[in-house]
Write a protein that holds these residues in place. Structure first.
Motif, PDB file in Angstrom:
ATOM      1  N   ARG A 132       0.871  -1.179  -0.086  1.00 45.36           N
ATOM      2  CA  ARG A 132       0.127  -0.018   0.151  1.00 45.36           C
ATOM      3  C   ARG A 132       0.905   1.325  -0.085  1.00 45.36           C
ATOM      4  NH1 ARG A 132      -5.188  -1.165  -1.150  1.00 45.36           N
ATOM      5  NH2 ARG A 132      -5.919   0.692   0.348  1.00 45.36           N
ATOM      6  N   ALA A 133       0.496   2.206  -0.738  1.00 41.05           N
ATOM      7  CA  ALA A 133       1.122   3.724  -0.610  1.00 41.05           C
ATOM      8  C   ALA A 133       0.290   4.664  -0.302  1.00 41.05           C
ATOM      9  CB  ALA A 133       1.601   3.932  -2.134  1.00 41.05           C
ATOM     10  N   TYR A 134       0.681   5.582   0.653  1.00 39.72           N
ATOM     11  CA  TYR A 134       0.044   6.522   1.190  1.00 39.72           C
ATOM     12  C   TYR A 134       0.738   8.030   0.993  1.00 39.72           C
ATOM     13  CZ  TYR A 134      -2.030   2.572   3.783  1.00 39.72           C
ATOM     14  OH  TYR A 134      -2.489   1.599   3.927  1.00 39.72           O
ATOM     15  N   SER A 135      -0.083   9.023   0.690  1.00 45.89           N
ATOM     16  CA  SER A 135       0.443  10.212   0.690  1.00 45.89           C
ATOM     17  C   SER A 135      -0.744  11.181   1.515  1.00 45.89           C
ATOM     18  CB  SER A 135       0.369  11.001  -0.757  1.00 45.89           C
ATOM     19  OG  SER A 135       1.223  10.070  -1.387  1.00 45.89           O
ATOM     20  N   PHE A 136      -0.167  12.114   2.286  1.00 48.31           N
ATOM     21  CA  PHE A 136      -0.919  13.196   3.133  1.00 48.31           C
ATOM     22  C   PHE A 136      -0.434  14.501   2.622  1.00 48.31           C
ATOM     23  CE2 PHE A 136      -0.189   9.159   5.329  1.00 48.31           C
ATOM     24  CZ  PHE A 136      -1.521   8.910   6.021  1.00 48.31           C
ATOM     25  N   ALA A 137      -1.494  15.355   3.126  1.00 50.80           N
ATOM     26  CA  ALA A 137      -1.584  16.895   2.709  1.00 50.80           C
ATOM     27  C   ALA A 137      -0.404  17.576   3.239  1.00 50.80           C
ATOM     28  CB  ALA A 137      -2.849  17.508   3.084  1.00 50.80           C
ATOM     29  N   ASP A 138       0.354  17.083   4.152  1.00 59.33           N
ATOM     30  CA  ASP A 138       1.577  17.820   4.630  1.00 59.33           C
ATOM     31  C   ASP A 138       2.767  17.467   3.875  1.00 59.33           C
ATOM     32  OD1 ASP A 138       1.899  15.264   5.644  1.00 59.33           O
ATOM     33  OD2 ASP A 138       1.628  15.930   7.856  1.00 59.33           O
ATOM     34  N   GLY A 139       2.391  16.637   2.996  1.00 56.95           N
ATOM     35  CA  GLY A 139       3.672  16.147   2.076  1.00 56.95           C
ATOM     36  C   GLY A 139       4.447  14.980   2.480  1.00 56.95           C
ATOM     37  N   ALA A 173       9.906  10.702   6.344  1.00 55.90           N
ATOM     38  CA  ALA A 173      10.387  11.153   7.527  1.00 55.90           C
ATOM     39  C   ALA A 173       9.954  10.458   8.694  1.00 55.90           C
ATOM     40  CB  ALA A 173       9.908  12.602   7.833  1.00 55.90           C
ATOM     41  N   THR A 174      10.214  10.769   9.851  1.00 59.58           N
ATOM     42  CA  THR A 174       9.885   9.966  10.956  1.00 59.58           C
ATOM     43  C   THR A 174       8.298   9.896  10.987  1.00 59.58           C
ATOM     44  OG1 THR A 174      11.682  10.683  12.392  1.00 59.58           O
ATOM     45  CG2 THR A 174       9.873   9.939  13.642  1.00 59.58           C
ATOM     46  N   PRO A 175       7.569   8.852  11.130  1.00 61.44           N
ATOM     47  CA  PRO A 175       6.343   8.651  11.097  1.00 61.44           C
ATOM     48  C   PRO A 175       5.687   9.569  11.980  1.00 61.44           C
ATOM     49  CG  PRO A 175       7.399   6.501  10.907  1.00 61.44           C
ATOM     50  CD  PRO A 175       8.273   7.426  11.139  1.00 61.44           C
ATOM     51  N   HIS A 176       4.270  10.012  11.560  1.00 64.19           N
ATOM     52  CA  HIS A 176       3.508  10.560  12.646  1.00 64.19           C
ATOM     53  C   HIS A 176       2.437   9.795  13.157  1.00 64.19           C
ATOM     54  CE1 HIS A 176       4.237  15.278  10.996  1.00 64.19           C
ATOM     55  NE2 HIS A 176       5.435  14.587  11.115  1.00 64.19           N
ATOM     56  N   VAL A 177       2.042  10.023  14.369  1.00 60.22           N
ATOM     57  CA  VAL A 177       1.028   9.217  15.009  1.00 60.22           C
ATOM     58  C   VAL A 177      -0.227   9.268  14.209  1.00 60.22           C
ATOM     59  CG1 VAL A 177      -0.290   8.728  17.090  1.00 60.22           C
ATOM     60  CG2 VAL A 177       2.355   9.039  17.255  1.00 60.22           C
ATOM     61  N   SER A 178      -0.549  10.417  13.840  1.00 58.72           N
ATOM     62  CA  SER A 178      -1.922  10.774  13.049  1.00 58.72           C
ATOM     63  C   SER A 178      -1.676   9.906  11.701  1.00 58.72           C
ATOM     64  CB  SER A 178      -1.975  12.143  12.939  1.00 58.72           C
ATOM     65  OG  SER A 178      -1.024  12.910  12.129  1.00 58.72           O
ATOM     66  N   HIS A 179      -0.380   9.911  11.089  1.00 59.86           N
ATOM     67  CA  HIS A 179      -0.644   9.208   9.930  1.00 59.86           C
ATOM     68  C   HIS A 179      -0.832   7.507   9.827  1.00 59.86           C
ATOM     69  CE1 HIS A 179       1.971  12.927   8.317  1.00 59.86           C
ATOM     70  NE2 HIS A 179       0.465  13.226   8.236  1.00 59.86           N
ATOM     71  N   LEU A 180       0.234   7.260  11.169  1.00 57.49           N
ATOM     72  CA  LEU A 180      -0.170   5.805  11.515  1.00 57.49           C
ATOM     73  C   LEU A 180      -1.679   5.486  11.476  1.00 57.49           C
ATOM     74  CD1 LEU A 180       3.164   5.160  13.531  1.00 57.49           C
ATOM     75  CD2 LEU A 180       2.570   4.777  10.917  1.00 57.49           C
ATOM     76  N   ARG A 181      -2.483   6.188  12.438  1.00 61.65           N
ATOM     77  CA  ARG A 181      -3.850   5.964  12.572  1.00 61.65           C
ATOM     78  C   ARG A 181      -4.708   5.737  11.586  1.00 61.65           C
ATOM     79  NH1 ARG A 181      -3.627  10.170  17.137  1.00 61.65           N
ATOM     80  NH2 ARG A 181      -3.325   9.255  19.070  1.00 61.65           N
ATOM     81  N   ALA A 182      -4.279   6.660  10.474  1.00 66.79           N
ATOM     82  CA  ALA A 182      -5.121   6.899   9.479  1.00 66.79           C
ATOM     83  C   ALA A 182      -4.647   5.387   8.358  1.00 66.79           C
ATOM     84  CB  ALA A 182      -4.718   7.867   8.372  1.00 66.79           C
ATOM     85  N   ILE A 183      -3.457   4.934   8.522  1.00 62.76           N
ATOM     86  CA  ILE A 183      -2.907   3.720   7.766  1.00 62.76           C
ATOM     87  C   ILE A 183      -3.875   2.693   8.486  1.00 62.76           C
ATOM     88  CG2 ILE A 183      -0.914   2.109   7.462  1.00 62.76           C
ATOM     89  CD1 ILE A 183       0.614   4.619   7.162  1.00 62.76           C
ATOM     90  N   PHE A 184      -3.785   2.601   9.900  1.00 64.79           N
ATOM     91  CA  PHE A 184      -4.595   1.407  10.571  1.00 64.79           C
ATOM     92  C   PHE A 184      -6.037   1.499  10.138  1.00 64.79           C
ATOM     93  CE2 PHE A 184      -1.592   1.169  14.416  1.00 64.79           C
ATOM     94  CZ  PHE A 184      -1.495  -0.447  14.160  1.00 64.79           C
ATOM     95  N   GLU A 185      -6.533   2.601   9.914  1.00 66.90           N
ATOM     96  CA  GLU A 185      -7.982   2.809   9.307  1.00 66.90           C
ATOM     97  C   GLU A 185      -8.100   2.128   7.792  1.00 66.90           C
ATOM     98  OE1 GLU A 185      -9.381   6.884   9.720  1.00 66.90           O
ATOM     99  OE2 GLU A 185      -9.132   7.000  11.827  1.00 66.90           O
ATOM    100  N   ASP A 186      -7.365   2.417   7.448  1.00 63.65           N
ATOM    101  CA  ASP A 186      -7.282   2.039   5.689  1.00 63.65           C
ATOM    102  C   ASP A 186      -7.216   0.521   5.915  1.00 63.65           C
ATOM    103  OD1 ASP A 186      -6.759   1.959   2.672  1.00 63.65           O
ATOM    104  OD2 ASP A 186      -5.098   1.145   3.466  1.00 63.65           O
ATOM    105  N   LEU A 187      -6.177  -0.112   6.547  1.00 63.99           N
ATOM    106  CA  LEU A 187      -5.940  -1.446   6.717  1.00 63.99           C
ATOM    107  C   LEU A 187      -7.224  -2.317   7.177  1.00 63.99           C
ATOM    108  CD1 LEU A 187      -2.435  -1.571   8.135  1.00 63.99           C
ATOM    109  CD2 LEU A 187      -3.047  -2.086   5.722  1.00 63.99           C
TER     110      LEU A 187
END
Length: 330
Positions: free
Chosen positions: A30-37, A73-87
């Protein structure tokens, strides 16, 4: 191309290719992109032959190292939460994620309430300062003494990146199955069946072909006999994927300490930042061995998103089997 300086060899495209080449799995990354780059890739595989609703999707499968995200970059907790939701939205029967232990605190903070987590323990050596600092400040005094003794002894060390020494390594690994079985109070036949299922020769052959120079096989010979071997992956950071010895040939030579020192020294010269000794589990003897080289414990967790309680059932069955044979974690 996404560059992650914390990434492990298990997260490389070559590792994924070596896994899928054996015919059991296909790529389900899976690939993920977030608005903050920020950008992430989650290397993942699934069974090649089953429909998704009956599949286990894994990052990575058991005995195939770690997965988790490669991050810009070092993973953000908010991004990892979104990845968990996708999975959680995917149709797979179960999804497992075994992240880099260095990011354990981030994944723990991001894990949703419904996810199943299984605790683990890994050991990692910080290579900051180069080998001189690692040798003087992190290796235990007893380890330095063993290495010096081994360097004065009648030991020949070979380093192979072509796969030529794979049969020697695998024979030492099979020899180790007996030693592990005896220590764990496990029938030798069962230990060999489990070991062959987990680590067949075809697996290491595929890894060697696809990783090329990144796959280093170290073998130490004592009086002409193979006594110790290490299967080391160096792709960015380093992972000591497997080690094996012949206790009789090894004796008190310290050959296993010597090849470990040489692999760590090479990683330092190559500019690697960390040397991952891999999963330790509940083995106190294994933890002691890794700590002698300066590796520090990293508690972590593996995460399972399940449609059915597969992990709980699997854990119960394994515990019953261990109790039945009197299995001992040593």
């Amino acid at each position: 191309m996404l560059v992650d300086h914390d990434a492990l060899p298990y997260q490389s495209p070559a590792w994924l290719d070596s896994l899928c080449a054996l015919g059991w799995y296909r790529d389900a990354s899976r690939a993920y992109s977030f608005a903050d780059g920020h950008h992430y890739i989650l290397p993942m595989v699934r069974n090649r032959h089953l429909p998704a609703r009956l599949c286990l999707a894994e990052s990575m499968p058991y005995a195939w190292g770690r997965g988790g995200v490669i991050a810009s970059a070092t993973p953000h907790v908010s991004h990892l939460r979104a990845i968990f939701e996708d999975l959680a939205s995917l149709p797979y029967l179960r999804i497992s994620v075994r992240p880099n232990p260095r990011h354990a605190h981030l994944w723990a903070a991001a894990a949703p309430p419904g996810v199943t987590s299984v605790p683990g323990l890994a050991h990692i050596l910080d290579l900051d300062g180069g080998f001189d600092a690692v040798w003087a400040k992190r290796f235990k005094k007893t380890t330095r003494t063993r290495v010096r003794k081994a360097e004065r002894g009648n030991i020949v060390v070979e380093r192979d990146t072509t796969g030529r020494l794979l049969p020697v390594f695998h024979q030492l690994l099979r020899t180790s199955f007996d030693r592990w079985a005896d220590k764990q109070n496990e029938p030798r036949m069962l230990a060999h069946l489990r070991g062959q299922q987990r680590d067949p020769m075809s697996k290491f052959g595929s890894i060697a072909r696809h990783l090329g120079d990144a796959c280093r096989i170290w073998v130490a010979w004592v009086e002409g006999k193979p006594a110790a071997a290490a299967f080391v992956l160096q792709y960015g950071n380093v992972n000591d994927a497997r080690g094996a010895i012949d206790r009789e040939a090894l004796g008190a030579s310290g050959a296993n300490d010597l090849i470990q020192k040489l692999a760590i020294e090479e990683a330092c010269r190559s500019g690697c930042r960390f040397y991952h000794f891999g999963e330790t589990g509940g083995s106190t003897s294994l933890a002691h061995y890794k700590q002698r080289f300066g590796a520090t414990p990293h508690p972590h967790a593996e995460y399972f998103l399940e449609k059915l309680p597969i992990t709980a059932v699997d854990t119960h069955v394994r515990n019953v089997a261990k109790w039945t044979i009197g299995f001992k974690d040593t």
